[in-house]
Design a protein around this motif. Sequence first.
Motif, PDB file in Angstrom:
ATOM      1  N   UNK A  86       0.854  -1.182   0.000  1.00  0.00           N
ATOM      2  CA  UNK A  86       0.000   0.000   0.000  1.00  0.00           C
ATOM      3  C   UNK A  86       0.890   1.231   0.000  1.00  0.00           C
ATOM      4  N   UNK A  87       0.721   2.069  -1.006  1.00  0.00           N
ATOM      5  CA  UNK A  87       1.572   3.239  -1.223  1.00  0.00           C
ATOM      6  C   UNK A  87       0.676   4.471  -1.312  1.00  0.00           C
ATOM      7  N   UNK A  88       1.136   5.606  -0.818  1.00  0.00           N
ATOM      8  CA  UNK A  88       0.380   6.836  -1.005  1.00  0.00           C
ATOM      9  C   UNK A  88       1.289   7.940  -1.526  1.00  0.00           C
ATOM     10  N   UNK A  89       0.744   8.728  -2.424  1.00  0.00           N
ATOM     11  CA  UNK A  89       1.478   9.868  -2.975  1.00  0.00           C
ATOM     12  C   UNK A  89       1.643  10.975  -1.935  1.00  0.00           C
ATOM     13  N   UNK A  90       0.637  11.158  -1.076  1.00  0.00           N
ATOM     14  CA  UNK A  90       0.593  12.326  -0.185  1.00  0.00           C
ATOM     15  C   UNK A  90       1.838  12.485   0.662  1.00  0.00           C
TER      16      UNK A  90
END
Length: 360
Positions: A86-90
Motif C-alpha cells: 500500500x503506497x500513497x502519494x501524499x
Amino acid sequence: MRVVVAPDSFKGTASADSVASAVAEGWRRERPDDEIVSAPLADGGEGTVEGFAVARPDGIRHDVEVEGPEGPATSAWLELPDGTAVVELASAAGIELWGTNQPFTASTHGLGEVIASALDAGATRLLVGVGSSASTDGGAGMLAVLGARIIDADGDAIGPGNAGLADAVALDLSSMRPVPAGGVVVLCDVSNPLLGPFGAAAVFGPQKGAEPDDIPVMNGNLSRLAALGTVDPATPGAGAAGGTGWALLQWGAEIRSGAESIGAELGIPAIVATADVIITGEGRFDGQTAAGKAPAYVAALAPGRTMLVAGSIDADVSAFPAAVSLVDLVGRDRALNDTIDALIEAGAALARRASEPDLS
C-alpha cells in the motif's frame, strides 16, 4: 446499540484514526453502554497507509527517505502478508510538503521512489493512493524513477515538474520496471480527464498555487506529454494528482474509486452491515464529496443509518439523519486549532441525537 465510526481524515488537522477515537470518546460520554467499533477510512489521499496500518495490524510498515517536492521527506509503504504493498502519494509528493507555491516545479519523483522501494522488497501487487498531490507534472517524475526516459531535443532528460514537460519530445517506456504480477490499482477519488477545462491544470492547479494565466501553459505542457504516450488523456481519472493517474495508466495500472476499493480491502461493508448507527466524516463536506469520497461511500452502504461529522458543511446533508459541523458547533478557530476536542463534542452531540425518540 452497535456504533461503527468510519471517518476519513480531516486534512491537515487530524488523522482518520484520531478522528474516530475522538468521536468515539464523545459518544461514550453520553451513551457508555453502547458498543463502538473504530473503522477509520481513506479515499486514496493523505492517511491511506495509516488507515490500512490501523485496520491491518499484520502489515509491516517500511519508511523510505525520498526526494519530496521541496527537498528530502520521509514517506512509507505498508507490506501486507499477501504481497500487496500500500503506497500513497501524499507522504512522498503531497501538497502538505509544499510551501513555496511554485506550481511549475513540483515533481512526483518521491512517489516513484516509494513504488521502487516496494518493488525492490518483492511486492507482487500495488495499491497506490494518489490524492493530495503537490505537482502537475503528469506523473513524469514518477515514470522517470521507474525507468522511463522522457527526453528533450538534445536527448537529455527533461527538467522536473510541469515546466520540464515543455521540452519533452520523446517518451520511452521500454526500460521501465514491469508491473507486478498482481497488478497496480490506483485509488482515486476524482474522475477528471488529463486536459481541458475539467483537467488537471484547470481544476487542481489553483489549489497548488497556479494563477489564471498559468493554467493554459500548464495544460499545454501536459498536452505535450500526452501526445507522446498511448493513453487517451480523456480517460476518467487521468487528471488525478496532476496527471499522475495518466502516468500510472501508461505504466499499466487500473483506476478504481478510492473509498470503495479501500473499503472493500478493509472489509467495511461487512462491518457496517451489523451496525445500528454508523458515523462517517471528513474535513470539508461539499459538492465534491458525492464524487466518491469516504462519507458518500459509507452513506451508500447504510442509508438512513449514517450520521455525519465534518469540519465544515457546504452541501446538502438530507441523506443523513444527523449531521454536525465543527465550525457551527464550536466556531472556526476551535474547529481548526482544537480539532480533537471539537470532535469529542461532536461525538457527544451525535450521541444525544441518537437518543431522541425519532432515532432510537
